[in-house]
Design an enzyme around this catalytic site. Sequence first.
Site, PDB file in Angstrom:
ATOM      1  N   ASP A 534     -25.888-122.876 -22.548  1.00 53.71           N
ATOM      2  CA  ASP A 534     -26.964-123.648 -23.158  1.00 53.71           C
ATOM      3  C   ASP A 534     -27.799-124.293 -22.074  1.00 53.71           C
ATOM      4  O   ASP A 534     -27.406-124.348 -20.906  1.00 53.71           O
ATOM      5  CB  ASP A 534     -26.383-124.702 -24.109  1.00 53.71           C
ATOM      6  CG  ASP A 534     -25.390-125.612 -23.409  1.00 53.71           C
ATOM      7  OD1 ASP A 534     -25.823-126.406 -22.563  1.00 53.71           O
ATOM      8  OD2 ASP A 534     -24.179-125.524 -23.699  1.00 53.71           O
ATOM      9  N   GLU A 614     -15.817 -93.982  -4.658  1.00 51.53           N
ATOM     10  CA  GLU A 614     -16.227 -95.178  -5.410  1.00 51.53           C
ATOM     11  C   GLU A 614     -16.740 -96.259  -4.455  1.00 51.53           C
ATOM     12  O   GLU A 614     -17.713 -96.952  -4.740  1.00 51.53           O
ATOM     13  CB  GLU A 614     -15.053 -95.702  -6.239  1.00 51.53           C
ATOM     14  CG  GLU A 614     -14.749 -94.821  -7.449  1.00 51.53           C
ATOM     15  CD  GLU A 614     -13.454 -95.210  -8.160  1.00 51.53           C
ATOM     16  OE1 GLU A 614     -13.386 -95.032  -9.379  1.00 51.53           O
ATOM     17  OE2 GLU A 614     -12.501 -95.679  -7.481  1.00 51.53           O
TER      18      GLU A 614
END
Length: 743
Positions: A534, A614
Amino acid sequence: MSILFDKEKQTFTLQTRSTTYQLQIGPLGYLLHLYYGRRAEGCFDYLHLPRDCGFSANPYELQDDRGWSLDTMPQEYSGSNGADFRLSSVEAETERGQIGADLRYLRHQIRPGKYALNGLPAAFDCGGECETLSITLSDAASGLEVELLYGVFEAKDMITRAVRFRNGGDQMIRLHRAASACLDIPFGSWELIHFHGRHTLERQLERRALLNGIQTIASGRGASSHQHNPFVIICEPDATETAGTCYGVMPVYSGNHRTDIELDQSGSVRIVSGINPDGFSWCLAPGQCFETPELLLTYSAEGFHRLSHTFHRFIRENICRHDRELAERPILLNSWEAMYFDFDETKLLNLAREAKDLGVDMLVIDDGWFGHRDDDHSSLGDWTANPRKLPHGLKPLLKQISDLDLKVGLWVEPEMISEDSDLYRAHPDWALTVPGRKPAVGRNQLVLDLSRREVVDWLHETLSGLLRELPLSYVKWDMNRHLTDLYSASLPADRQGELAHRYVLGLYELLERLTEEFPEVLFEGCAGGGGRFDAGMLAYCPQIWCSDNTDPISRLSIQYGTSFGYPVSSMGAHVSTAPNHQTGRTTPLGTRATVAMSGTFGYELDPAKLTADEKREIREQLRRFRALSQLIDSGALYRLTEGGKPPFTAWQFVSPDQGQTLLNIVLTNPEANPRPLHICLRGLDPDVEYVLEDCAFYGCDAAMPAGCTGPITGAALMYAGVTLPPMLGDTPSAQLVWKTKNG
Ligand code: DGJ
């Protein structure tokens, strides 16, 4: 001048670049709301015709005049226990039992700059960009004064609102409801968009019609919650990303919030938003004040993109206090999904070396480094190094990590306490519990009573000690349960209703003190993922861990919903391992990065378990993100499809000068014999030529067809669009970057 008072018409007009907001001191001193919408000149009182509406009572002073009622006229801030039967904004009660508030104009003031709120986060003026309007109303019976505060950020199309209550009478007044704002939208047909969810699936967009009656978006969990984000949008039924009218309402608040939206008998909509009145009360002795949290209000006549862009810019520039200083966010590797609680000094050092070798900027040591914590049953409150895991303490370990030229971050959960902790053994009364009742446990922990000064002071001393002693660049501030058993040993019986709000004030004070003292430290908010995402937390923590769900396909709808109100620079997003720990789904490494790159970007895996291929791919991801981070952080975000909906999700960033754009696409539902993958870009300069600068496909074997590689005009990219090659594979994705030809 963005605020004008017309003496003759008694109107206040708040002008921003694209909007007009107008109020009027009406008959008998009632403050009426005349208009909020697209910028327009004039006095809008002609819109609100008196009418005799059955069962809508009239003010006593008007006697036979049945045409004017508080129940039918648009109010700026509704009272209670009077003739307005719609949602009230304030509910008050005096010692002598006078319930309600009949609010009439008392005085006003217009001044340059932005009002401040005591102990609450609020928008700030970056230098001459805001004017304040204050209008004080009062209730004659109780002496309650209600000062409505407006911050008008003209160039940013944002109006902030808050309310300051003052007991101007001679008896105690108890507030039962004290909303931050009321907004009447008297005409039109509207829908509500809100963002609901649960742990690991936060901020899912839901859009529904506003039907007769009241709809409520609220949290009573002590935090803004995973379940119902405080942000809501009211929009026309045909509003889209690019067209239509919408209003955005965003409380700057991290505790119990409530936004009620009422469609009344006249077809008028009233929005009342602020602290959740359930369980809330606040006692005001004569002369005392109470200030509400702030609310951000904006309006767009051009759909949701415009609305989102307004919020994104405003939150970055006027809410996140240290956003500017911390504009370049570190790419971090977090130990949580890499090792959970299972680490020691050697493992952490190896993780640091691996992280350095990959090329990230920072290692974050997550949960498990303190007390004797090996799982979630103990030690919250004992913020000293776990002697079994870290026998030499934190300082030498952090020095060794720093010597690798790697920044270091640390996880804490300051608001919590484990029963198995030295802190609890010393101060059992610091935990929230109702006398005579066993408290509910959440994740085996209790909540500290942050309404108590000694608790906030102790936390401040402990955390600032850590920050002074250790070379920390980052703190992850977690909160892994909600508030229950609200009772504070420090409050008298008649003030227990203040506890939930006082808790939030204690939290803000603690964050305020720490972020002021250590402005160079980046604080990332977290509450079991995005359970307290928020604008209040963003004032202190410019980024918040978006969700404990790191699956990129789940993240598409989580980050999509979040992006309506909050900027990409605030969304914590990491690449984790496959199969994903939350969903079990396996996705291409490149797709995980495509999604995480629409956030603060980092990793949440153990590099030691990666293959050489990777690792090579991750180094390439880091190169790409570094090249694009400025565009992603400060560019305009365009949502090109609904997030997470099949068959694909696409979104785009455009640099402020329109010279560069990044298109991201993730196929959520690979199909046989697929339809053409066609997308129209947005936000480009139609007359300028662009060339494809960078292009990567992940999890599929595809290459960009000639034609859209450019030179191609912005108009062609936006209006004719691009057709991508078939992308066959399991949740493949692509990232495509165009730049202006001469850029
Ligand atoms: C919840 C957070 O969201 C996770 O990232 C992790 O920090 C755990 N808590 C640790 O307990």
